[in-house]
Design a protein around this motif. Structure first.
Motif, PDB file in Angstrom:
ATOM      1  N   GLU A  86      37.954  30.328 -23.586  1.00 33.29           N
ATOM      2  CA  GLU A  86      38.587  30.446 -24.915  1.00 33.29           C
ATOM      3  C   GLU A  86      38.492  29.162 -25.728  1.00 33.29           C
ATOM      4  OE1 GLU A  86      40.539  32.318 -27.189  1.00 33.29           O
ATOM      5  OE2 GLU A  86      39.192  33.742 -26.183  1.00 33.29           O
ATOM      6  N   GLY A  87      38.762  28.046 -25.037  1.00 34.45           N
ATOM      7  CA  GLY A  87      39.071  26.856 -25.827  1.00 34.45           C
ATOM      8  C   GLY A  87      38.174  25.652 -25.676  1.00 34.45           C
ATOM      9  N   PHE A  88      37.133  25.712 -24.841  1.00 31.00           N
ATOM     10  CA  PHE A  88      36.341  24.506 -24.626  1.00 31.00           C
ATOM     11  C   PHE A  88      35.252  24.416 -25.690  1.00 31.00           C
ATOM     12  CE2 PHE A  88      33.317  21.784 -22.137  1.00 31.00           C
ATOM     13  CZ  PHE A  88      34.140  20.673 -22.121  1.00 31.00           C
ATOM     14  N   SER A  89      35.671  24.053 -26.886  1.00 29.12           N
ATOM     15  CA  SER A  89      34.719  24.086 -27.987  1.00 29.12           C
ATOM     16  C   SER A  89      34.948  22.917 -28.920  1.00 29.12           C
ATOM     17  CB  SER A  89      34.872  25.409 -28.741  1.00 29.12           C
ATOM     18  OG  SER A  89      36.222  25.571 -29.096  1.00 29.12           O
ATOM     19  N   ASP A  90      33.927  22.604 -29.675  1.00 26.61           N
ATOM     20  CA  ASP A  90      34.033  21.582 -30.717  1.00 26.61           C
ATOM     21  C   ASP A  90      33.825  22.265 -32.054  1.00 26.61           C
ATOM     22  OD1 ASP A  90      34.550  19.311 -29.299  1.00 26.61           O
ATOM     23  OD2 ASP A  90      32.440  18.765 -29.045  1.00 26.61           O
ATOM     24  N   PRO A  91      34.550  21.865 -33.099  1.00 23.80           N
ATOM     25  CA  PRO A  91      34.253  22.423 -34.420  1.00 23.80           C
ATOM     26  C   PRO A  91      32.904  21.869 -34.903  1.00 23.80           C
ATOM     27  CG  PRO A  91      36.068  20.844 -34.541  1.00 23.80           C
ATOM     28  CD  PRO A  91      35.668  20.924 -33.116  1.00 23.80           C
ATOM     29  N   MET A  92      32.048  22.772 -35.380  1.00 28.62           N
ATOM     30  CA  MET A  92      30.682  22.391 -35.725  1.00 28.62           C
ATOM     31  C   MET A  92      30.386  22.738 -37.178  1.00 28.62           C
ATOM     32  SD  MET A  92      27.433  23.906 -33.816  1.00 28.62           S
ATOM     33  CE  MET A  92      25.805  23.661 -34.448  1.00 28.62           C
ATOM     34  N   ILE A  93      29.576  21.900 -37.786  1.00 25.62           N
ATOM     35  CA  ILE A  93      29.254  22.054 -39.209  1.00 25.62           C
ATOM     36  C   ILE A  93      27.761  21.813 -39.390  1.00 25.62           C
ATOM     37  CG2 ILE A  93      29.444  20.680 -41.354  1.00 25.62           C
ATOM     38  CD1 ILE A  93      32.366  20.812 -41.051  1.00 25.62           C
ATOM     39  N   ASP A  94      27.111  22.549 -40.295  1.00 25.40           N
ATOM     40  CA  ASP A  94      25.706  22.258 -40.600  1.00 25.40           C
ATOM     41  C   ASP A  94      25.625  21.633 -41.981  1.00 25.40           C
ATOM     42  OD1 ASP A  94      24.968  23.451 -38.255  1.00 25.40           O
ATOM     43  OD2 ASP A  94      24.705  25.437 -39.183  1.00 25.40           O
ATOM     44  N   CYS A  95      24.676  20.708 -42.128  1.00 23.31           N
ATOM     45  CA  CYS A  95      24.383  20.149 -43.450  1.00 23.31           C
ATOM     46  C   CYS A  95      23.257  20.993 -44.046  1.00 23.31           C
ATOM     47  CB  CYS A  95      23.962  18.687 -43.308  1.00 23.31           C
ATOM     48  SG  CYS A  95      23.294  18.024 -44.841  1.00 23.31           S
ATOM     49  N   ARG A  96      23.502  21.614 -45.198  1.00 20.53           N
ATOM     50  CA  ARG A  96      22.473  22.491 -45.757  1.00 20.53           C
ATOM     51  C   ARG A  96      21.309  21.676 -46.339  1.00 20.53           C
ATOM     52  NH1 ARG A  96      27.033  25.533 -47.792  1.00 20.53           N
ATOM     53  NH2 ARG A  96      27.377  27.365 -46.471  1.00 20.53           N
ATOM     54  N   SER A  97      21.558  20.403 -46.635  1.00 19.68           N
ATOM     55  CA  SER A  97      20.474  19.597 -47.224  1.00 19.68           C
ATOM     56  C   SER A  97      19.460  19.179 -46.169  1.00 19.68           C
ATOM     57  CB  SER A  97      21.028  18.336 -47.896  1.00 19.68           C
ATOM     58  OG  SER A  97      22.075  18.681 -48.743  1.00 19.68           O
ATOM     59  N   CYS A  98      19.933  18.525 -45.075  1.00 18.50           N
ATOM     60  CA  CYS A  98      18.954  18.031 -44.092  1.00 18.50           C
ATOM     61  C   CYS A  98      18.940  18.882 -42.828  1.00 18.50           C
ATOM     62  CB  CYS A  98      19.207  16.567 -43.748  1.00 18.50           C
ATOM     63  SG  CYS A  98      20.679  16.285 -42.760  1.00 18.50           S
ATOM     64  N   LEU A 107      31.524  13.676 -39.452  1.00 19.01           N
ATOM     65  CA  LEU A 107      31.321  13.631 -40.901  1.00 19.01           C
ATOM     66  C   LEU A 107      31.915  12.336 -41.447  1.00 19.01           C
ATOM     67  CD1 LEU A 107      32.322  17.262 -41.965  1.00 19.01           C
ATOM     68  CD2 LEU A 107      30.029  16.355 -41.576  1.00 19.01           C
ATOM     69  N   ILE A 108      31.295  11.811 -42.509  1.00 20.15           N
ATOM     70  CA  ILE A 108      31.914  10.648 -43.143  1.00 20.15           C
ATOM     71  C   ILE A 108      32.644  11.117 -44.407  1.00 20.15           C
ATOM     72  CG2 ILE A 108      30.422   8.839 -42.218  1.00 20.15           C
ATOM     73  CD1 ILE A 108      28.717   9.063 -44.721  1.00 20.15           C
ATOM     74  N   GLU A 109      33.620  10.336 -44.791  1.00 17.99           N
ATOM     75  CA  GLU A 109      34.406  10.752 -45.943  1.00 17.99           C
ATOM     76  C   GLU A 109      34.353   9.668 -47.013  1.00 17.99           C
ATOM     77  OE1 GLU A 109      38.007  12.720 -44.775  1.00 17.99           O
ATOM     78  OE2 GLU A 109      38.946  12.227 -46.671  1.00 17.99           O
ATOM     79  N   LYS A 110      33.908  10.050 -48.209  1.00 14.16           N
ATOM     80  CA  LYS A 110      33.903   9.068 -49.319  1.00 14.16           C
ATOM     81  C   LYS A 110      34.704   9.650 -50.465  1.00 14.16           C
ATOM     82  CE  LYS A 110      29.846   6.286 -48.472  1.00 14.16           C
ATOM     83  NZ  LYS A 110      28.423   6.360 -48.518  1.00 14.16           N
ATOM     84  N   LYS A 111      35.683   8.889 -50.919  1.00 13.29           N
ATOM     85  CA  LYS A 111      36.578   9.329 -51.997  1.00 13.29           C
ATOM     86  C   LYS A 111      37.146  10.714 -51.708  1.00 13.29           C
ATOM     87  CE  LYS A 111      34.361   6.572 -55.555  1.00 13.29           C
ATOM     88  NZ  LYS A 111      33.152   6.591 -56.293  1.00 13.29           N
ATOM     89  N   GLY A 112      37.521  10.927 -50.468  1.00  8.96           N
ATOM     90  CA  GLY A 112      38.150  12.190 -50.089  1.00  8.96           C
ATOM     91  C   GLY A 112      37.182  13.359 -49.936  1.00  8.96           C
ATOM     92  N   VAL A 113      35.864  13.095 -50.075  1.00  8.97           N
ATOM     93  CA  VAL A 113      34.899  14.196 -49.927  1.00  8.97           C
ATOM     94  C   VAL A 113      34.086  13.987 -48.644  1.00  8.97           C
ATOM     95  CG1 VAL A 113      32.933  15.390 -50.996  1.00  8.97           C
ATOM     96  CG2 VAL A 113      34.720  14.366 -52.432  1.00  8.97           C
ATOM     97  N   LYS A 114      33.992  15.049 -47.849  1.00  7.71           N
ATOM     98  CA  LYS A 114      33.242  14.963 -46.594  1.00  7.71           C
ATOM     99  C   LYS A 114      31.745  14.969 -46.889  1.00  7.71           C
ATOM    100  CE  LYS A 114      36.701  15.897 -43.493  1.00  7.71           C
ATOM    101  NZ  LYS A 114      37.291  14.698 -42.930  1.00  7.71           N
TER     102      LYS A 114
END
Ligand code: ATP
Length: 453
Positions: A86-98, A107-114
């Motif tokens: 159930e729980g052995f997972s990491d939240p994952m995100i794709d970058c649509r640009s690269c 992810l890095i955060e600049k001026k509150g934007v990821k």
């Protein structure tokens, strides 16, 4: 990465590992398999010395710990009960640009934007949960009923075998079960050389106790484990203990420490020491319907023991050992001119090769014969290496670079040609001080054994 010097240091370490046969990229001739590494002739010795010393310190030198070696293929019910399915997972995100696949916390955060750490792109997908377990099928049918997992940690087989081991070992609380073995995690981003791999080895101890002793034993094991790292040559000043804050701890844990090491790429976890309460045994008792209780003969109480778990990574510790040992200093070449020397200052206890044996010249039969006699004398006690090729200074340098703590040279004095009193003596060179002393061949095994620790 930290500074430019740190990243250069790391590059030199990775290149030395390949050049001298410590660590290679897995399936390299086919372009490499990301997150998998092969250990070469020296890497396997280093790794084995580390595991042997862990086993000695954690099992053989204690009368309250026994060992086991569990299967890698794991029944899905085991990992369902432990919470991994159930729980052995990491939240994952794709970058649509690269098109990079990223872990949410990268992810890095600049001026509150990821943003994407690779390309700075802001066009990111929603976070989705990605289970880190490798799934496989057992037997001919490839359907739901045949699913098995490659274990994501060695600990669960210890919990599942708790009752069997308790019965056969006849141990009383507190006592531990230790295991060293492979674990597999489909990490989203394997990186920092072997630090985060998809296939790696763990050295884990589950130390069972009465509930009221949990917190005290958590402290005890943190201290024991710090001593262990010092005993293999990792300086205390490079180790840090992080108290994992309440909100980041597993919900069932009452206390967790991360033992971190200052790698050239930053301060990172080497080992977790966690008080896991009675969570795992309770879960398996509930799911299997089999009692995993302990019966205390003195108090006549029956209860589920609590557990403290020091869980270390073999590969991460090997990498820390290499980073810690890597040094550059100055040494004279054959003509006495100073040159840069690369040296791995491994603690003799874990150095891959303990002693190198050299005849001064390779075309002088009596020197070669004597050197080979010494190899025979020493090799029943330790791993030795014979080298007759090249100038003696070069041969020393080759051994310094792989961390061999001692070098023995057979010269004309050994043959008693100049001074009969020196017959059957050799020079013994120390890697770090580069000092040489003259010792009798018959004393070599005892002297070296003592210095190896
Ligand atoms: P991390 O936060 O770095 O992913 P973790 O907290 O998930 O690690 P644990 O589950 O506590 O790690 O595993 C215990 C030990 O196993 C770690 O301290 C580490 O030494 C080792 N380990 C875990 N994951 C990996 C990996 N992907 N590659 C190499 N070693 C690992």
């Amino acid at each position: 990465m930290n500074s430019k010097a740190d990243s250069e240091r790391m590059e030199k370490i990775v290149s030395l590992c390949k050049r001298r046969g410590f660590i290679f990229q897995s399936s390299e001739i086919y372009g490499g398999l990301n997150g998998a590494w092969d250990y070469g002739p020296l890497g396997v010795e280093l790794k084995r010395n580390l595991k042997d010393y862990w086993w000695r310190a954690m099992v053989h030198e204690r009368d309250d710990v026994v060992g086991m070696d569990g299967a890698i293929l794991t029944h899905p019910e085991v990992l369902r009960a432990s919470g991994h399915v159930e729980g052995f997972s990491d939240p994952m995100i794709d970058c649509r640009s690269c098109k990079a696949h990223l872990r949410f916390d990268q992810l890095i955060e600049k001026k509150g934007v990821k943003q994407c750490p690779n390309c700075g792109g802001k066009d990111l997908t929603e976070a989705r949960q990605f289970n880190l377990m490798f799934e496989t099928h057992v037997g001919a049918a490839a359907d739901e009923s045949s699913i098995a997992y490659l274990r994501p940690e060695t600990a669960q087989s210890i919990f599942v075998q708790f009752k069997n081991i308790l019965e056969v070992s006849r141990k009383k609380l507190p006592f531990g079960i230790a295991q060293i073995g492979k674990a597999f995690r489909n990490e989203i981003n394997p990186r920092n050389f072997t630090f985060r791999s998809r296939e790696f080895e763990q050295m884990e101890l589950e130390y069972f106790c009465r509930p009221e002793r949990g917190m005290e034993l958590l402290e005890y094991w943190k201290e024991e484990r710090l001593k262990f790292y010092e005993n293999i040559g990792i300086s205390r000043s490079k180790l840090h203990v992080l108290t994992v804050p309440d909100e980041e701890r597993a919900f069932y844990s009452k206390g967790t420490y991360d033992i971190e090491y200052e790698f050239p790429f930053g301060r990172q976890e080497l080992e977790g020491v966690a008080y896991r309460t009675d969570y795992d045994l309770s879960q398996h008792q509930k799911a299997s319907g089999k009692s995993l209780e302990y019966f205390d003969e003195e108090t006549k109480q029956k209860f589920i023991p609590h557990v403290v778990e020091p869980s270390a990574g073999v590969d991460r510790t090997v990498l820390a050992l290499i980073c810690e040992a890597y040094a550059e200093d100055e040494a004279p070449d054959e003509k006495g001119k100073m040159e840069t020397r690369i040296v791995l200052r491994f603690h003799p206890r874990i150095a891959p090769i303990k002693c190198a044996v050299f005849p001064l010249l390779k075309n002088k039969e009596p020197l070669v014969a004597k050197a080979k006699e010494i190899v025979d004398l020493l090799s029943t006690h330790m791993y030795v290496f014979y080298d007759e090729s090249g100038a003696i200074g070069r041969r020393y340098r080759r051994q310094d670079e792989i961390g061999t703590p001692f070098g023995v040279t057979v010269d004309f004095e050994t043959l008693g040609e100049k001074d009969p009193a020196l017959r059957d003596t050799v020079t013994l060179r120390d890697r770090d001080s580069m000092k040489q002393e003259r010792v009798a061949i018959r004393d070599l095994p005892a002297i070296l054994r003592e210095r190896l620790g």
